[in-house]
Structure formats: structure tokens, C-alpha cells
Design a protein around this motif. Structure first.
Motif, PDB file in Angstrom:
ATOM      1  N   LYS A  29       0.862  -1.185   0.000  1.00 14.43           N
ATOM      2  CA  LYS A  29       0.000   0.000   0.000  1.00 14.43           C
ATOM      3  C   LYS A  29       0.892   1.226   0.000  1.00 14.43           C
ATOM      4  O   LYS A  29       1.859   1.290   0.750  1.00 14.43           O
ATOM      5  CB  LYS A  29      -0.909   0.027   1.230  1.00 14.43           C
ATOM      6  N   PHE A  30       0.549   2.183  -0.838  1.00 11.64           N
ATOM      7  CA  PHE A  30       1.332   3.412  -0.900  1.00 11.64           C
ATOM      8  C   PHE A  30       0.433   4.564  -1.320  1.00 11.64           C
ATOM      9  O   PHE A  30      -0.727   4.368  -1.670  1.00 11.64           O
ATOM     10  CB  PHE A  30       2.538   3.266  -1.844  1.00 11.64           C
ATOM     11  N   ILE A  31       0.973   5.773  -1.275  1.00  8.64           N
ATOM     12  CA  ILE A  31       0.203   6.973  -1.590  1.00  8.64           C
ATOM     13  C   ILE A  31       0.542   7.456  -2.994  1.00  8.64           C
ATOM     14  O   ILE A  31       1.706   7.571  -3.366  1.00  8.64           O
ATOM     15  CB  ILE A  31       0.492   8.107  -0.572  1.00  8.64           C
ATOM     16  N   LEU A  32      -0.512   7.759  -3.754  1.00  3.62           N
ATOM     17  CA  LEU A  32      -0.387   8.321  -5.094  1.00  3.62           C
ATOM     18  C   LEU A  32      -1.075   9.676  -5.075  1.00  3.62           C
ATOM     19  O   LEU A  32      -2.168   9.818  -4.526  1.00  3.62           O
ATOM     20  CB  LEU A  32      -1.076   7.386  -6.104  1.00  3.62           C
ATOM     21  N   THR A  33      -0.434  10.687  -5.665  1.00  6.50           N
ATOM     22  CA  THR A  33      -1.010  12.024  -5.660  1.00  6.50           C
ATOM     23  C   THR A  33      -0.612  12.789  -6.918  1.00  6.50           C
ATOM     24  O   THR A  33       0.244  12.348  -7.684  1.00  6.50           O
ATOM     25  CB  THR A  33      -0.595  12.807  -4.396  1.00  6.50           C
ATOM     26  N   LYS A  34      -1.246  13.938  -7.106  1.00  7.52           N
ATOM     27  CA  LYS A  34      -0.869  14.826  -8.198  1.00  7.52           C
ATOM     28  C   LYS A  34       0.562  15.281  -7.971  1.00  7.52           C
ATOM     29  O   LYS A  34       0.916  15.711  -6.874  1.00  7.52           O
ATOM     30  CB  LYS A  34      -1.767  16.064  -8.228  1.00  7.52           C
ATOM     31  N   ALA A  42       4.253   8.882  -6.554  1.00  8.70           N
ATOM     32  CA  ALA A  42       3.932   7.764  -5.667  1.00  8.70           C
ATOM     33  C   ALA A  42       4.988   7.708  -4.565  1.00  8.70           C
ATOM     34  O   ALA A  42       6.190   7.778  -4.849  1.00  8.70           O
ATOM     35  CB  ALA A  42       3.905   6.448  -6.446  1.00  8.70           C
ATOM     36  N   TYR A  43       4.503   7.591  -3.323  1.00  2.68           N
ATOM     37  CA  TYR A  43       5.379   7.559  -2.153  1.00  2.68           C
ATOM     38  C   TYR A  43       5.066   6.339  -1.297  1.00  2.68           C
ATOM     39  O   TYR A  43       3.887   6.016  -1.092  1.00  2.68           O
ATOM     40  CB  TYR A  43       5.164   8.799  -1.272  1.00  2.68           C
ATOM     41  N   SER A  44       6.102   5.720  -0.756  1.00  2.00           N
ATOM     42  CA  SER A  44       5.880   4.676   0.238  1.00  2.00           C
ATOM     43  C   SER A  44       5.209   5.327   1.445  1.00  2.00           C
ATOM     44  O   SER A  44       5.278   6.556   1.623  1.00  2.00           O
ATOM     45  CB  SER A  44       7.209   4.045   0.664  1.00  2.00           C
ATOM     46  N   ALA A  45       4.569   4.534   2.268  1.00  9.01           N
ATOM     47  CA  ALA A  45       3.898   5.075   3.459  1.00  9.01           C
ATOM     48  C   ALA A  45       4.895   5.825   4.348  1.00  9.01           C
ATOM     49  O   ALA A  45       4.591   6.904   4.867  1.00  9.01           O
ATOM     50  CB  ALA A  45       3.223   3.950   4.240  1.00  9.01           C
ATOM     51  N   GLU A  46       6.085   5.271   4.477  1.00 15.79           N
ATOM     52  CA  GLU A  46       7.113   5.911   5.308  1.00 15.79           C
ATOM     53  C   GLU A  46       7.542   7.255   4.733  1.00 15.79           C
ATOM     54  O   GLU A  46       7.637   8.259   5.449  1.00 15.79           O
ATOM     55  CB  GLU A  46       8.327   4.980   5.423  1.00 15.79           C
ATOM     56  N   GLU A  47       7.782   7.303   3.438  1.00 14.62           N
ATOM     57  CA  GLU A  47       8.208   8.549   2.792  1.00 14.62           C
ATOM     58  C   GLU A  47       7.089   9.587   2.829  1.00 14.62           C
ATOM     59  O   GLU A  47       7.332  10.782   3.018  1.00 14.62           O
ATOM     60  CB  GLU A  47       8.650   8.277   1.350  1.00 14.62           C
ATOM     61  N   TRP A  48       5.843   9.136   2.653  1.00 12.41           N
ATOM     62  CA  TRP A  48       4.696  10.038   2.707  1.00 12.41           C
ATOM     63  C   TRP A  48       4.598  10.687   4.087  1.00 12.41           C
ATOM     64  O   TRP A  48       4.391  11.893   4.201  1.00 12.41           O
ATOM     65  CB  TRP A  48       3.411   9.292   2.373  1.00 12.41           C
ATOM     66  N   THR A  49       4.768   9.903   5.136  1.00  5.61           N
ATOM     67  CA  THR A  49       4.714  10.431   6.502  1.00  5.61           C
ATOM     68  C   THR A  49       5.815  11.463   6.715  1.00  5.61           C
ATOM     69  O   THR A  49       5.578  12.527   7.303  1.00  5.61           O
ATOM     70  CB  THR A  49       4.837   9.287   7.529  1.00  5.61           C
ATOM     71  N   SER A  50       7.001  11.175   6.227  1.00  5.70           N
ATOM     72  CA  SER A  50       8.114  12.112   6.349  1.00  5.70           C
ATOM     73  C   SER A  50       7.806  13.418   5.623  1.00  5.70           C
ATOM     74  O   SER A  50       8.028  14.514   6.161  1.00  5.70           O
ATOM     75  CB  SER A  50       9.384  11.474   5.786  1.00  5.70           C
ATOM     76  N   ASN A  53       5.138  15.419   7.470  1.00  7.19           N
ATOM     77  CA  ASN A  53       5.702  16.100   8.639  1.00  7.19           C
ATOM     78  C   ASN A  53       6.471  17.355   8.241  1.00  7.19           C
ATOM     79  O   ASN A  53       6.403  18.373   8.933  1.00  7.19           O
ATOM     80  CB  ASN A  53       6.589  15.148   9.438  1.00  7.19           C
ATOM     81  N   LYS A  54       7.184  17.306   7.120  1.00  8.32           N
ATOM     82  CA  LYS A  54       7.900  18.492   6.643  1.00  8.32           C
ATOM     83  C   LYS A  54       6.915  19.586   6.238  1.00  8.32           C
ATOM     84  O   LYS A  54       7.110  20.762   6.550  1.00  8.32           O
ATOM     85  CB  LYS A  54       8.790  18.140   5.455  1.00  8.32           C
ATOM     86  N   LEU A  55       5.849  19.201   5.544  1.00  9.07           N
ATOM     87  CA  LEU A  55       4.865  20.188   5.104  1.00  9.07           C
ATOM     88  C   LEU A  55       4.132  20.824   6.285  1.00  9.07           C
ATOM     89  O   LEU A  55       3.738  21.988   6.208  1.00  9.07           O
ATOM     90  CB  LEU A  55       3.869  19.547   4.133  1.00  9.07           C
ATOM     91  N   LYS A  56       3.973  20.086   7.366  1.00  5.88           N
ATOM     92  CA  LYS A  56       3.316  20.631   8.559  1.00  5.88           C
ATOM     93  C   LYS A  56       4.121  21.754   9.195  1.00  5.88           C
ATOM     94  O   LYS A  56       3.563  22.568   9.937  1.00  5.88           O
ATOM     95  CB  LYS A  56       3.090  19.532   9.592  1.00  5.88           C
ATOM     96  N   THR A  57       5.412  21.815   8.912  1.00  8.47           N
ATOM     97  CA  THR A  57       6.247  22.864   9.507  1.00  8.47           C
ATOM     98  C   THR A  57       6.167  24.173   8.738  1.00  8.47           C
ATOM     99  O   THR A  57       6.648  25.199   9.224  1.00  8.47           O
ATOM    100  CB  THR A  57       7.728  22.423   9.586  1.00  8.47           C
ATOM    101  N   LEU A  58       5.576  24.140   7.547  1.00  7.44           N
ATOM    102  CA  LEU A  58       5.472  25.361   6.746  1.00  7.44           C
ATOM    103  C   LEU A  58       4.390  26.281   7.321  1.00  7.44           C
ATOM    104  O   LEU A  58       3.403  25.803   7.888  1.00  7.44           O
ATOM    105  CB  LEU A  58       5.142  25.008   5.290  1.00  7.44           C
TER     106      LEU A  58
END
Length: 143
Positions: A29-34, A42-50, A53-58
Motif C-alpha cells: 500500500k502506498f500513496i499516489l497524488t498529483k 507515488a510515495y511509500s507510506a514511510e516517505e509520505w509520513t516524512s 511532517n515536513k509540510l506541517k512545519t510550513l
């Protein structure tokens, strides 16, 4: 790490084979987005979470930050690989990236990109994508 270029097709139901080397890194299972440049990311679940978290700091008070986060997350969906190694790409994402038949699936370090084959060929043959121009731009960044 993802690398390489693979050519595939979208079947009439909107399913795409994920190259086996990429399935190993993305997981079941992984994340696919625009993505940017009219492709999908496409991001692995781990990479998506990382990344999340980076985007939350903006600073959400910045209009451009809000616009990017809306763009990125509103197109996101969880994909699950079936027994034949395929994923179903939702209609809205197929339309965004103009995925009708022939596609290119490429590895880009921490993510996989899915492109309309003709769009990928045009992008990668563009003069700005020449090795010399890229090297020149990278040297300005100190790389």
C-alpha cells in the motif's frame, strides 16, 4: 531508492502495472497524488509520513503554502497492489496526468513518477533537460 524508466499501458479499467523493483520499495500500500509537471507522484507510506511532517512545519498563513498543500493532499489516494502487480489509478488522477494508454513509470530517488508517455518524452527531450544545462544549473547550487 527508486531509479530507472519503464514503459507500460493503462488498461481499460484504469489499472497500471507497477514495476516489480518499485513495488519492493513502495510496499503493498502506498500513496499516489498529483505531482508537478503534470505527472503523478507515488510515495511509500514511510516517505509520505516524512513528507507530511515536513509540510506541517510550513507557515499555513502563507497563501502559496496553503495552495500547494491543498493541491498535494486533495489529489492523494492510497493505492493497493493486486496479485498481478497492478494498481487502480482513480479517474481524477488519470485525467490530471492525461493517462490514456501509453505511460512511463520512472524512479526519482525517494518517489516514483507516472507520466503520459508522450508528455515524458517531450519533457525529457526539452533543451533544458540536456545534461550540460542540468550540470550547469546544479553547479550554481554547489552540487
Amino acid at each position: 531508492m527508486f531509479y530507472g524508466e519503464y514503459l507500460h499501458t493503462v488498461d481499460p479499467k484504469g489499472r497500471v502495472i507497477v514495476p516489480s523493483k518499485f513495488r519492493e520499495g513502495l510496499g503493498e500500500k502506498f500513496i499516489l497524488t498529483k505531482g508537478l509537471d503534470n505527472c503523478l507522484f507515488a510515495y511509500s507510506a514511510e516517505e509520505w509520513t516524512s513528507l507530511e511532517n515536513k509540510l506541517k512545519t510550513l507557515p499555513f498563513t502563507d497563501k502559496d503554502v496553503r495552495a500547494f498543500i491543498r493541491f498535494f493532499f486533495s489529489g492523494a489516494t492510497e493505492c493497493e497492489v493486486d496479485k498481478q502487480g497492478r494498481i487502480l489509478i482513480p479517474q481524477n488522477l488519470r485525467e490530471y496526468a492525461v493517462l490514456e494508454k501509453d505511460i512511463a513509470v520512472i524512479g526519482v530517488s525517494s518517489r516514483v513518477e507516472i507520466w503520459n508517455k508522450a508528455t515524458w518524452e517531450n519533457y525529457s527531450s526539452d533543451d533544458n533537460m540536456s545534461a550540460d544545462k542540468i550540470a550547469e544549473k546544479m553547479s550554481l547550487l554547489g552540487i
